[in-house]
Design a protein around this motif. Structure first.
Motif, PDB file in Angstrom:
ATOM      1  N   ALA A  16       0.844  -1.186   0.000  1.00  0.00           N
ATOM      2  CA  ALA A  16       0.000   0.000   0.000  1.00  0.00           C
ATOM      3  C   ALA A  16       0.880   1.237   0.000  1.00  0.00           C
ATOM      4  CB  ALA A  16      -0.922   0.009   1.219  1.00  0.00           C
ATOM      5  N   LEU A  17       0.379   2.282  -0.614  1.00  0.00           N
ATOM      6  CA  LEU A  17       1.079   3.555  -0.662  1.00  0.00           C
ATOM      7  C   LEU A  17       0.212   4.608   0.018  1.00  0.00           C
ATOM      8  CD1 LEU A  17       3.644   4.954  -1.766  1.00  0.00           C
ATOM      9  CD2 LEU A  17       2.302   5.563  -3.796  1.00  0.00           C
ATOM     10  N   PHE A  18       0.789   5.275   1.021  1.00  0.00           N
ATOM     11  CA  PHE A  18       0.079   6.289   1.795  1.00  0.00           C
ATOM     12  C   PHE A  18       0.728   7.653   1.617  1.00  0.00           C
ATOM     13  CE2 PHE A  18      -1.107   2.411   3.947  1.00  0.00           C
ATOM     14  CZ  PHE A  18      -2.371   2.640   4.468  1.00  0.00           C
ATOM     15  N   ALA A  26      -3.336   0.553  -3.420  1.00  0.00           N
ATOM     16  CA  ALA A  26      -2.954  -0.689  -2.736  1.00  0.00           C
ATOM     17  C   ALA A  26      -3.175  -1.884  -3.654  1.00  0.00           C
ATOM     18  CB  ALA A  26      -3.758  -0.854  -1.451  1.00  0.00           C
ATOM     19  N   GLN A  27      -2.471  -2.958  -3.331  1.00  0.00           N
ATOM     20  CA  GLN A  27      -2.646  -4.248  -3.989  1.00  0.00           C
ATOM     21  C   GLN A  27      -2.685  -5.311  -2.906  1.00  0.00           C
ATOM     22  OE1 GLN A  27      -2.848  -4.798  -7.401  1.00  0.00           O
ATOM     23  NE2 GLN A  27      -2.719  -2.593  -7.802  1.00  0.00           N
ATOM     24  N   HIS A  28      -3.610  -6.262  -3.016  1.00  0.00           N
ATOM     25  CA  HIS A  28      -3.751  -7.296  -1.990  1.00  0.00           C
ATOM     26  C   HIS A  28      -4.170  -8.604  -2.648  1.00  0.00           C
ATOM     27  CE1 HIS A  28      -5.924  -9.678   1.074  1.00  0.00           C
ATOM     28  NE2 HIS A  28      -5.020  -9.183   1.897  1.00  0.00           N
ATOM     29  N   GLU A  29      -3.418  -9.668  -2.365  1.00  0.00           N
ATOM     30  CA  GLU A  29      -3.747 -10.995  -2.887  1.00  0.00           C
ATOM     31  C   GLU A  29      -3.497 -12.039  -1.804  1.00  0.00           C
ATOM     32  OE1 GLU A  29      -1.428 -11.833  -6.347  1.00  0.00           O
ATOM     33  OE2 GLU A  29      -2.204 -10.116  -7.494  1.00  0.00           O
ATOM     34  N   VAL A  30      -4.378 -13.025  -1.703  1.00  0.00           N
ATOM     35  CA  VAL A  30      -4.137 -14.174  -0.834  1.00  0.00           C
ATOM     36  C   VAL A  30      -3.584 -15.267  -1.742  1.00  0.00           C
ATOM     37  CG1 VAL A  30      -5.145 -15.859   0.733  1.00  0.00           C
ATOM     38  CG2 VAL A  30      -5.995 -13.499   0.728  1.00  0.00           C
ATOM     39  N   ILE A  31      -2.284 -15.516  -1.618  1.00  0.00           N
ATOM     40  CA  ILE A  31      -1.604 -16.374  -2.586  1.00  0.00           C
ATOM     41  C   ILE A  31      -1.071 -17.670  -1.981  1.00  0.00           C
ATOM     42  CG2 ILE A  31      -0.972 -14.414  -4.031  1.00  0.00           C
ATOM     43  CD1 ILE A  31       1.843 -14.562  -2.858  1.00  0.00           C
ATOM     44  N   GLY A  32      -1.025 -17.750  -0.665  1.00  0.00           N
ATOM     45  CA  GLY A  32      -0.458 -18.942  -0.036  1.00  0.00           C
ATOM     46  C   GLY A  32       1.058 -18.913  -0.095  1.00  0.00           C
ATOM     47  N   ARG A  33       1.613 -19.264  -1.247  1.00  0.00           N
ATOM     48  CA  ARG A  33       3.057 -19.231  -1.454  1.00  0.00           C
ATOM     49  C   ARG A  33       3.388 -18.363  -2.664  1.00  0.00           C
ATOM     50  NH1 ARG A  33       5.761 -24.425   0.667  1.00  0.00           N
ATOM     51  NH2 ARG A  33       4.191 -25.267   2.068  1.00  0.00           N
ATOM     52  N   GLY A  34       4.678 -18.148  -2.877  1.00  0.00           N
ATOM     53  CA  GLY A  34       5.097 -17.403  -4.048  1.00  0.00           C
ATOM     54  C   GLY A  34       5.214 -15.909  -3.836  1.00  0.00           C
ATOM     55  N   HIS A  35       5.452 -15.483  -2.597  1.00  0.00           N
ATOM     56  CA  HIS A  35       5.580 -14.058  -2.315  1.00  0.00           C
ATOM     57  C   HIS A  35       6.739 -13.417  -3.082  1.00  0.00           C
ATOM     58  CE1 HIS A  35       3.197 -15.555   1.040  1.00  0.00           C
ATOM     59  NE2 HIS A  35       2.789 -14.317   1.254  1.00  0.00           N
ATOM     60  N   ALA A  36       7.821 -14.145  -3.236  1.00  0.00           N
ATOM     61  CA  ALA A  36       8.995 -13.588  -3.914  1.00  0.00           C
ATOM     62  C   ALA A  36       8.664 -13.222  -5.360  1.00  0.00           C
ATOM     63  CB  ALA A  36      10.150 -14.581  -3.870  1.00  0.00           C
ATOM     64  N   GLU A  37       7.811 -14.028  -6.006  1.00  0.00           N
ATOM     65  CA  GLU A  37       7.456 -13.765  -7.396  1.00  0.00           C
ATOM     66  C   GLU A  37       6.412 -12.658  -7.525  1.00  0.00           C
ATOM     67  OE1 GLU A  37       9.317 -17.550  -6.883  1.00  0.00           O
ATOM     68  OE2 GLU A  37       7.436 -16.825  -5.996  1.00  0.00           O
ATOM     69  N   ARG A  38       5.541 -12.507  -6.552  1.00  0.00           N
ATOM     70  CA  ARG A  38       4.433 -11.566  -6.672  1.00  0.00           C
ATOM     71  C   ARG A  38       4.723 -10.182  -6.100  1.00  0.00           C
ATOM     72  NH1 ARG A  38       1.964 -10.772  -9.920  1.00  0.00           N
ATOM     73  NH2 ARG A  38       0.190  -9.842  -8.854  1.00  0.00           N
ATOM     74  N   LEU A  39       5.633 -10.087  -5.131  1.00  0.00           N
ATOM     75  CA  LEU A  39       5.792  -8.830  -4.404  1.00  0.00           C
ATOM     76  C   LEU A  39       6.208  -7.663  -5.301  1.00  0.00           C
ATOM     77  CD1 LEU A  39       5.785  -7.184  -1.837  1.00  0.00           C
ATOM     78  CD2 LEU A  39       8.100  -8.005  -1.360  1.00  0.00           C
ATOM     79  N   LEU A  40       7.268  -7.806  -6.056  1.00  0.00           N
ATOM     80  CA  LEU A  40       7.756  -6.681  -6.858  1.00  0.00           C
ATOM     81  C   LEU A  40       6.745  -6.240  -7.919  1.00  0.00           C
ATOM     82  CD1 LEU A  40      11.581  -7.401  -7.200  1.00  0.00           C
ATOM     83  CD2 LEU A  40      10.380  -5.878  -5.614  1.00  0.00           C
ATOM     84  N   PRO A  41       6.042  -7.173  -8.606  1.00  0.00           N
ATOM     85  CA  PRO A  41       5.001  -6.716  -9.533  1.00  0.00           C
ATOM     86  C   PRO A  41       3.876  -5.948  -8.834  1.00  0.00           C
ATOM     87  CG  PRO A  41       5.632  -8.958 -10.058  1.00  0.00           C
ATOM     88  CD  PRO A  41       6.307  -8.614  -8.764  1.00  0.00           C
ATOM     89  N   LEU A  42       3.540  -6.322  -7.615  1.00  0.00           N
ATOM     90  CA  LEU A  42       2.507  -5.587  -6.884  1.00  0.00           C
ATOM     91  C   LEU A  42       2.980  -4.173  -6.557  1.00  0.00           C
ATOM     92  CD1 LEU A  42       1.073  -8.252  -4.386  1.00  0.00           C
ATOM     93  CD2 LEU A  42       0.099  -7.466  -6.554  1.00  0.00           C
ATOM     94  N   ILE A  43       4.249  -4.047  -6.159  1.00  0.00           N
ATOM     95  CA  ILE A  43       4.799  -2.722  -5.864  1.00  0.00           C
ATOM     96  C   ILE A  43       4.858  -1.884  -7.146  1.00  0.00           C
ATOM     97  CG2 ILE A  43       6.856  -1.458  -5.109  1.00  0.00           C
ATOM     98  CD1 ILE A  43       7.452  -3.791  -3.212  1.00  0.00           C
ATOM     99  N   ALA A  44       5.256  -2.504  -8.250  1.00  0.00           N
ATOM    100  CA  ALA A  44       5.373  -1.785  -9.515  1.00  0.00           C
ATOM    101  C   ALA A  44       4.021  -1.276 -10.008  1.00  0.00           C
ATOM    102  CB  ALA A  44       6.003  -2.689 -10.568  1.00  0.00           C
TER     103      ALA A  44
END
Length: 202
Positions: A16-18, A26-44
């Protein structure tokens, strides 16, 4: 001041950006695993690629891998952008979210999945501050430590005399944390690591 918030300590992955305490995106996903792959695209996907004046990151307790991914990303961005990085507690955010959703100022106990059949537990008073550090608790001991009328987290206490709020931490709720919530950007695992050190041969 703009703040980038990163939360990867559980099966949810959110950013989230404040601007001050105002949520910009903001971006929010319930992904279980795979945070390393999803985090940077969510920030971008955030405005200006999430560029901020400071970073807040969930330091746990929670998933060992998720916490490491979030803290490492926060520190890397902080170094690249030459800004400060701070941490906040996973269970603290859940408590703040529960209090905000219920509109109650009462005490709340937080119970989250901890792995190996144990739960992470932390109690918060009526001002939203922790009563004692988070700890890992066996299921059979929860009844002796979880005494508040309101329980929040991802574990249903299955007690008819308690109000349970099913919550995973969400970066969008960062502004609900107490103003003095900042912690060092260092992982708080809450229990011993799964991996054991290799034996040293003589």
């Amino acid at each position: 001041m703009r703040t980038l918030v990163i939360d990867t300590a559980t099966r949810a992955c959110s950013v989230a950006l404040f601007d001050g305490k105002q949520l910009l995106a903001a971006q929010h996903e319930v992904i279980g695993r795979g945070h390393a792959e999803r985090l940077l695209p969510l920030i971008a996907a955030l405005p200006d690629n999430g560029k901020a004046d400071q970073i807040m990151v969930d330091v746990g307790p929670g998933s060992f891998t998720g916490i490491r991914v979030g803290v490492a990303a926060a520190k890397a961005l902080g170094l690249a952008w030459r800004i400060q990085v701070h941490g906040y507690g996973c269970l603290s955010l859940v408590a703040a979210m529960a209090r905000a959703q219920s509109g109650s100022q009462a005490a709340v106990d937080v119970i989250m999945t901890g792995g190996h059949g144990e739960y992470f537990f932390e109690a918060f008073n009526d001002t939203g501050h922790s009563i004692a550090p988070a700890r890992s608790v066996l299921p059979e001991l929860l009844a002796t430590v979880a005494l508040a009328d309101h329980v929040a987290g991802d574990i249903d206490p299955q007690r008819g005399d308690r109000v349970w709020t099913d919550i995973l931490p969400d970066a969008r709720a960062w502004a609900h944390l107490p103003d003095d919530h900042a912690l060092p950007p260092v992982p708080v695992y809450g229990r011993a690591p799964d991996a054991k050190p290799a034996a040293v041969r003589a």
